[in-house]
Design a protein around this motif. Structure first.
Motif, mmCIF file in Angstrom:
data_model
loop_
_atom_site.group_PDB
_atom_site.id
_atom_site.type_symbol
_atom_site.label_atom_id
_atom_site.label_comp_id
_atom_site.label_asym_id
_atom_site.label_seq_id
_atom_site.Cartn_x
_atom_site.Cartn_y
_atom_site.Cartn_z
ATOM 1 N N GLU A 46 27.205 37.672 35.422
ATOM 2 C CA GLU A 46 26.432 37.818 34.189
ATOM 3 C C GLU A 46 26.082 39.285 33.929
ATOM 4 O OE1 GLU A 46 26.164 33.630 33.332
ATOM 5 O OE2 GLU A 46 25.741 35.384 32.124
ATOM 6 N N LYS A 47 26.045 40.080 35.015
ATOM 7 C CA LYS A 47 25.592 41.467 34.893
ATOM 8 C C LYS A 47 26.685 42.489 35.178
ATOM 9 C CE LYS A 47 21.061 40.063 36.703
ATOM 10 N NZ LYS A 47 20.087 40.253 37.804
ATOM 11 N N GLU A 48 27.688 42.092 35.956
ATOM 12 C CA GLU A 48 28.666 43.046 36.456
ATOM 13 C C GLU A 48 30.069 42.603 36.087
ATOM 14 O OE1 GLU A 48 27.705 43.864 40.438
ATOM 15 O OE2 GLU A 48 29.206 45.419 40.720
ATOM 16 N N HIS A 49 30.952 43.580 35.878
ATOM 17 C CA HIS A 49 32.332 43.282 35.491
ATOM 18 C C HIS A 49 33.278 43.692 36.602
ATOM 19 C CE1 HIS A 49 35.654 42.559 32.745
ATOM 20 N NE2 HIS A 49 36.203 43.665 33.209
ATOM 21 N N PHE A 50 34.227 42.776 36.926
ATOM 22 C CA PHE A 50 35.230 43.056 37.944
ATOM 23 C C PHE A 50 36.600 43.189 37.291
ATOM 24 C CE2 PHE A 50 32.846 42.631 41.838
ATOM 25 C CZ PHE A 50 31.730 41.909 41.434
ATOM 26 N N ASP A 51 37.434 44.070 37.845
ATOM 27 C CA ASP A 51 38.769 44.256 37.294
ATOM 28 C C ASP A 51 39.660 43.049 37.575
ATOM 29 O OD1 ASP A 51 38.015 47.426 38.143
ATOM 30 O OD2 ASP A 51 38.855 47.076 36.160
ATOM 31 N N PHE A 71 37.274 24.057 37.643
ATOM 32 C CA PHE A 71 35.901 24.085 37.123
ATOM 33 C C PHE A 71 35.344 25.510 37.138
ATOM 34 C CE2 PHE A 71 31.612 22.867 36.278
ATOM 35 C CZ PHE A 71 30.813 23.659 37.099
ATOM 36 N N TRP A 72 35.553 26.213 38.257
ATOM 37 C CA TRP A 72 34.967 27.554 38.376
ATOM 38 C C TRP A 72 35.689 28.577 37.510
ATOM 39 C CZ3 TRP A 72 30.289 27.912 39.701
ATOM 40 C CH2 TRP A 72 29.734 27.061 40.631
ATOM 41 N N ILE A 73 36.956 28.355 37.229
ATOM 42 C CA ILE A 73 37.655 29.242 36.281
ATOM 43 C C ILE A 73 36.953 29.198 34.930
ATOM 44 C CG2 ILE A 73 39.780 29.569 34.942
ATOM 45 C CD1 ILE A 73 41.336 28.625 37.425
ATOM 46 N N LYS A 74 36.646 27.969 34.464
ATOM 47 C CA LYS A 74 35.967 27.804 33.168
ATOM 48 C C LYS A 74 34.609 28.491 33.182
ATOM 49 C CE LYS A 74 38.011 23.230 32.373
ATOM 50 N NZ LYS A 74 37.709 21.789 32.227
ATOM 51 N N GLU A 75 33.856 28.287 34.280
ATOM 52 C CA GLU A 75 32.511 28.856 34.354
ATOM 53 C C GLU A 75 32.548 30.388 34.386
ATOM 54 O OE1 GLU A 75 31.011 25.625 33.553
ATOM 55 O OE2 GLU A 75 29.510 27.097 34.226
ATOM 56 N N MET A 76 33.507 30.939 35.126
ATOM 57 C CA MET A 76 33.602 32.399 35.214
ATOM 58 C C MET A 76 33.997 33.019 33.877
ATOM 59 S SD MET A 76 35.391 32.991 38.934
ATOM 60 C CE MET A 76 34.472 32.655 40.447
ATOM 61 N N LEU A 77 34.881 32.360 33.161
ATOM 62 C CA LEU A 77 35.285 32.884 31.864
ATOM 63 C C LEU A 77 34.176 32.753 30.829
ATOM 64 C CD1 LEU A 77 38.995 31.677 31.737
ATOM 65 C CD2 LEU A 77 38.172 34.030 31.936
ATOM 66 N N ASP A 80 32.261 35.904 31.750
ATOM 67 C CA ASP A 80 33.011 37.125 31.409
ATOM 68 C C ASP A 80 34.358 36.694 30.847
ATOM 69 O OD1 ASP A 80 34.178 40.071 33.286
ATOM 70 O OD2 ASP A 80 34.285 39.526 31.169
ATOM 71 N N GLU A 81 34.460 36.694 29.527
ATOM 72 C CA GLU A 81 35.671 36.186 28.888
ATOM 73 C C GLU A 81 36.889 37.062 29.141
ATOM 74 O OE1 GLU A 81 34.736 35.931 24.782
ATOM 75 O OE2 GLU A 81 34.823 38.106 24.437
ATOM 76 N N GLU A 82 36.685 38.287 29.620
ATOM 77 C CA GLU A 82 37.804 39.182 29.923
ATOM 78 C C GLU A 82 38.215 39.155 31.394
ATOM 79 O OE1 GLU A 82 36.670 42.501 26.494
ATOM 80 O OE2 GLU A 82 36.871 43.089 28.597
ATOM 81 N N ALA A 83 37.599 38.260 32.193
ATOM 82 C CA ALA A 83 37.879 38.224 33.625
ATOM 83 C C ALA A 83 39.352 37.946 33.895
ATOM 84 C CB ALA A 83 37.013 37.154 34.287
#
Length: 459
Positions: A46-51, A71-77, A80-83
């Motif tokens: 929610e706060k940090e962006h990973f490459d 499930f976790w792919i959906k939650e992570m996107l 961060d929609e650019e993950a």
């Protein structure tokens, strides 16, 4: 090997896998984070962006379906929609990999993965992600700069005949890729005209890049315009694209081009003639496709005609396919009321002063002032008046016009030759609406002579 400035996140419930992946990737990237379960890193996303995120598909004991991973792919996107998510599974299930990519993963690896395959996959998506970020940031920035409002000349406020020919030229030249030279005194709006040309052109969705050549030092000129390779000189810690590359497919605006020294003019001319640039520290030519707009307040024709020219004629001919001469504000005094009301509204809103008024008497006084700083000076004068005024009706004292500049109508019945000549030139310029070729012809002098006289008298 220098490490890449990247942040990689590895999520796996196998501690041995975490340790091995971290040891391999930390030799390549500056930051590696690990976690044994996705729930541990959701607050972080929610706060940090990973490459790049390397995500296992199964976490519960005995589970092999990969449903947890989906499930976790959906939650992570969602976080961060650019993950950039690369999934791993020990079972090599092609259907699962396909489903993961349908949910938004960018790639997959099967366990046990080979070191070379892991490294190549992570680097590939890291570089792709960084490239997308750079393009996105540049496009967003330049689209914001070039966004049209209701009018094609929304920032150029004018109702004068002197500016009608300027607008007409802008519309004609915008449809082409012709190089444009904008001439005019400081504060006449040369950059606004350059941006108007760009907005009306077929390159309007591409970058508009401005370079103030008056602020670029001799030593940094090539690096600034052509770019440099890492290690090309002290302080070159990474490869850097120059302004020509950044402006690719768009418009490059070279402001204050009259300030360039002859050696730098030669370097610029070479680049324009070959349509190629070479980054400092390399020998590889890079093709360029830019629309060039230049501007200056200096008399380039006069500078090129001297016994010892300070501006190259061949460069002048290269940049002035179309020339736009901007009139000074004293040559378009009928625009002063329009500009006053425009800036009153603008600054009244900015400083929460409500509706502001100014009398016709004050406007006439302001029209008699010479405005040596042109529209920019008027803008600053109005802003100061709005800030300092104690009422909603602005008075002459609020504008603090310098007393050393006499009204333009004060030179009357003078027999001083210089005053007469100054007045005659000024009236001729006004008569021909800023067209200096016609002005020089009527006055019976060459254009370079007219430039010298204008510079002498501050016209």
């Amino acid at each position: 090997m220098d490490k890449k400035e990247g942040k990689i996140l590895i999520i796996d419930d196998d501690q041995a896998v975490l340790y091995t992946a971290k040891m391999i990737l930390k030799q390549i990237f500056t930051q590696i984070r690990t976690a044994s379960h996705p729930s541990q890193v959701m607050p972080l996303l929610e706060k940090e962006h990973f490459d790049v995120i390397l995500l296992d598909m199964n976490f519960a004991q005995g589970k092999t379906s990969g449903q947890e991973g989906l499930f976790w792919i959906k939650e992570m996107l969602k976080a961060d929609e650019e993950a950039q998510i690369v999934v791993t599974t020990a079972y090599g299930d092609i259907d699962l990999a396909v489903n993961a990519m349908k949910e938004g993963a960018v790639d997959f690896l099967t366990k046990p993965w080979e070191k070379e395959r892991l490294v190549a996959t992570i680097i590939s998506h890291y570089e792709r992600h960084r490239s997308q970020q750079e393009v996105s940031q540049l496009k967003n920035r330049e689209q914001a700069l070039s966004q049209d409002l209701e009018s094609p000349f929304s920032e150029i406020v004018s109702e004068s005949a002197a500016m009608e020919s300027v607008f007409d030229t802008i519309m004609k030249v915008s449809a082409t890729d012709a190089n444009v030279l904008i001439l005019g005194e400081n504060g006449t709006g040369k950059e606004l005209v350059a941006r108007a040309i760009h907005r009306a052109s077929q390159r309007s969705t591409q970058p508009f890049i401005k370079v103030d050549l008056g602020a670029v030092t001799e030593t940094l000129f090539e690096s600034e315009l052509f770019g440099h390779a890492k290690g090309a000189f002290t302080g070159a810690v990474e490869d850097r694209a120059g302004r020509f590359e950044i402006a690719s497919n768009g418009t490059l605006f070279l402001d204050e081009i009259g300030n360039l020294s002859l050696p730098l003019q030669a370097k610029l001319l070479t680049a324009l003639q070959s349509k190629q640039i070479v980054r400092v520290g390399t020998n590889k030519p890079i093709q360029m496709d830019v629309r060039l707009i230049c501007a200056t307040n200096m008399p380039l024709y006069d500078m090129a005609d001297q016994d010892k020219p300070t501006f190259r004629q061949d460069l002048l001919y290269r940049i002035n396919t179309v020339e736009i001469q901007l009139p000074a504000l004293r040559e378009r005094v009928e625009d002063i009321p329009v500009l006053l009301y425009y800036y009153l509204q603008q600054f009244g809103k900015k400083y929460q002063k409500g509706k502001l008024e100014i009398s016709e008497h004050i406007i006439r006084q302001l029209q008699q002032y010479a405005w040596p700083g042109n529209v920019r000076e008027l803008q600053h004068a109005v802003e100061r008046a709005v800030i300092m005024s104690n009422s909603n009706r602005l008075e002459a004292d609020d504008f603090l016009i310098s007393k050393k500049h006499q009204p333009t109508s004060n030179i009357r019945n003078s027999y001083n030759l210089e005053e007469v000549e100054k007045k005659t030139i000024s009236e001729a310029i006004r008569k021909h609406q800023g067209n200096l070729s016609q002005t020089a012809s009527e006055l019976g002098m060459g254009r370079s002579t007219l430039y010298r006289k204008m510079k002498k008298y501050g016209l």
